[in-house]
Design a protein around this motif. Structure first.
Motif, short mmCIF file in Angstrom:
data_model
loop_
_atom_site.label_atom_id
_atom_site.label_comp_id
_atom_site.label_asym_id
_atom_site.label_seq_id
_atom_site.Cartn_x
_atom_site.Cartn_y
_atom_site.Cartn_z
N TYR A 427 0.78 -1.09 0.04
CA TYR A 427 0.08 -0.11 -0.12
C TYR A 427 0.86 1.23 0.03
N PHE A 428 2.01 1.22 0.78
CA PHE A 428 2.80 2.21 0.99
C PHE A 428 3.56 2.63 -0.40
N ALA A 429 3.92 1.56 -0.95
CA ALA A 429 4.62 1.63 -2.36
C ALA A 429 3.65 2.01 -3.54
N GLY A 430 2.41 1.99 -3.28
CA GLY A 430 1.57 2.42 -4.41
C GLY A 430 1.14 3.93 -3.88
N LEU A 431 1.51 4.51 -2.85
CA LEU A 431 0.88 5.93 -2.38
C LEU A 431 1.38 6.86 -3.50
N PRO A 432 2.59 6.91 -3.93
CA PRO A 432 2.79 7.88 -5.12
C PRO A 432 1.93 7.81 -6.47
N LEU A 433 1.51 6.55 -6.73
CA LEU A 433 0.61 6.16 -8.04
C LEU A 433 -0.73 6.85 -7.42
N LEU A 434 -1.20 6.89 -6.31
CA LEU A 434 -2.44 7.35 -5.82
C LEU A 434 -2.53 8.63 -5.70
#
Length: 576
Positions: A427-434
């Protein structure tokens, strides 16, 4: 006599080798010197997904189902999805907006939050008093806002500056001028009364585009009259109707304007009792931004390094093509969701419809209708829990319990806590995408405003409306759905069942994007606001491909929804 080249049941030569010598069938055959032995079998390994490492195990057998059942499931799912997703999003686009003429002002919650923080910080000696007052007023400065919205700056300036400043801003609103330019003149020490003749302002400033074209908002005119009396003659000169008007239409700002000037007066201090909630909201937001920003950037870089170096393991085991049972599962859910969605609407139309035929709604009839709507809402939230049963459709189709759990990802062969930590890391790794998806949403709204020539109205948020309503039972039911039902049911359906069905024929990225789009448009935010939901669906699918287990996506979904709900509850308490 048998042929000299007869092969026995074990695939060995019986006698009569090519060189004419006898071979003993009891001895193992010699390996070929020309070609390595080939392992026969119907299974073939598909090419590796770019960025992921090689698949550790071959594909599993096809899921339950026949070609005929698959075609039928595709047709049913396609029809149901188009109807449900279309109604969800078309409602957000084409729903009849309430007539803006006479509506209450909007945006005062943010002004309240800034004034609460200003009071708390100034009392603590951290800032000078009214430091945030101008910021609170400036959000109502532009001339393209609704007249009632712009009048809120009058109340803010009356609190943070002086009655004369409030009257000057009122003159600016009534003259239709830009408040920022007039504010610069005030800072320069110029008298606004020389620039604005309020006697000739008329009522055109209160014109707004209603359902039937431009129309004077008489409610805004009456608001301005009450504010002029308040700041020119004092609160004692207000009539009872004017006091009620300011309280009812302007909420906390109106009550503050009517409170005694003494900063320690009980009435005034009671209005600042929500200051701890405001501070808690700011602290939570800063924590989320700091932890999410630093943690997200760090995990994104680590994930990118592993991905680009092809060291990212992929533990998801796609089935062979041919099954249909997990596509059927999604269809069963759609049928149940559609029945609930449209059924609740029909019940509301039958039992809570507003009066028609010229009948005037009374306070009693309105209260009765609100009570019926509350029970319909409670019933809808309770019945939605029954949709949890749809994820067990494969069990009715004969799929064994262990086989079903392994197929949808309800397993943790490396330990449940390792999968939980993997979900948090993913989830944290995807935060920039979010974050990028959120920026895209802002850009799309700016473009929409430019094309349409008016600011894009934010969609109604049922979550925020439920929390702001303050009904404890509704809030508890909604929280349980957002933090328990949604992670379990939605992940089992979208990343467990639907993703598995698609992966039998397509690669990870195609399936992740497809399920993310299907997931996103099941929500009623509309095309302009759906980008963050697409990003979340893609992130959850990538965690599923990475780990194989569904525990990670469920954890990430729970973490996201819980964070949003905590911020929402604290924010509503601070700004209601």
């Amino acid at each position: 006599m048998e042929s000299a080249h007869e092969i026995d049941s074990l695939g060995r030569r019986g006698w009569g080798a090519d060189d004419g010598t006898m071979s003993d069938p009891t001895l193992p055959p010699e390996p070929s010197r020309e070609f390595p032995p080939i392992e026969p079998g119907p299974l073939s390994e598909p090419p590796a997904v770019p960025g992921f490492g090689p698949r550790p195990m071959p594909r599993t057998s096809p899921d339950t189902g026949t070609p005929r059942s698959r075609v039928l499931a595709l047709i049913v799912v396609g029809i149901l999805y188009l109807v449900i997703a279309g109604s969800q999003n078309l409602t957000a686009i084409f729903a009849e907006k309430p007539d803006p003429i006479g509506r209450k002002p909007a945006g005062g919650e943010a002004a309240k939050l800034l004034l609460l923080l200003d009071d708390a910080l100034s009392r603590g000696g951290l800032v000078t008093e009214n430091t945030l007052g101008n910021t609170a007023a400036s959000q109502f400065a532009t001339t393209d806002l609704h007249p009632a919205d712009r009048l809120q700056a009058v109340l803010v300036l009356g609190e943070t500056d002086s009655p004369q400043a409030a009257l000057d801003w009122l003159a600016a609103v009534e003259s239709g001028q830009d408040l920022d330019s007039l504010r610069k003149k005030l800072v320069a020490g110029l008298a606004w009364q020389k620039d604005v003749d309020r006697t000739d302002s008329g009522s055109e400033w209160a014109a707004w585009k209603g359902k039937d074209g431009p129309e004077i908002d008489t409610e805004a005119l009456a608001d301005a009259e009450a504010m002029e009396v308040l700041y020119s003659l004092g609160p004692d000169a207000l009539t009872t109707d004017q006091r009620t008007r300011l309280r009812d239409r302007y909420g906390w700002l109106g009550k503050l304007a009517l409170a005694p000037d003494d900063p320690n007066a009980p009435e005034r201090r009671a209005l600042f009792a929500d200051a701890p909630w405001a501070i808690a909201l700011i602290v939570l937001v800063l924590m989320v931004l700091t932890i999410g920003g630093l943690g997200g950037l760090t995990m994104f870089i680590i994930a990118a390094i592993f991905f680009l170096s092809r060291r990212m393991p992929r533990r998801f085991e796609p089935p062979m093509p041919g099954g249909s049972v997990f596509l059927e599962t999604f269809g069963v859910f759609l049928a149940g969701f559609g029945l609930l969605h449209f059924g609740s609407g029909v019940v509301a139309m039958l039992f809570a419809a507003p009066p028609t035929g010229g009948t005037v709604a009374t306070a009693e009839s309105t209260a009765a209708m609100d009570a019926v709507l509350r029970w319909i809402l409670l019933g809808t939230l309770l019945v939605q829990w029954l949709l949890l049963l749809t994820i067990f459709w494969p069990r009715l189709r004969g799929v064994g319990g262990l086989e079903w759990r392994n197929a949808v990802g309800w397993h943790a062969p490396r330990g449940i806590w390792r999968e939980v930590l993997a979900g948090i890391a993913g989830y944290f790794a995807g935060l920039p995408l979010l974050f990028g998806a959120m920026m895209l949403t802002l850009l799309l709204n700016v473009i929409s405003s430019w094309v349409l020539g008016k600011p894009a109205e934010p969609p109604s948020n049922p979550m925020l409306d439920m929390v702001a309503n303050g009904d404890v039972l509704v809030i508890v039911l909604f929280l349980s759905l957002a933090t328990i039902w949604a992670p379990i049911v939605e992940e089992t359906l979208f990343r467990g069942s639907l993703y598995r069905h698609f992966r039998a024929r397509h690669g990870a990225f195609v399936c992740a994007i497809a399920t993310a789009l299907i997931f996103a448009f099941m929500h009623s935010y509309g095309p302009l606001m759906v980008s963050p939901i697409i990003a979340l669906g893609f992130i959850f699918a990538m965690i599923r491909e990475w780990r194989g287990s569904l525990i990670g996506p469920i954890t990430a979904h729970f973490l996201h929804n819980s964070t949003i709900m905590v911020l929402m509850i604290v924010g509503v308490q601070a700004m209601k």
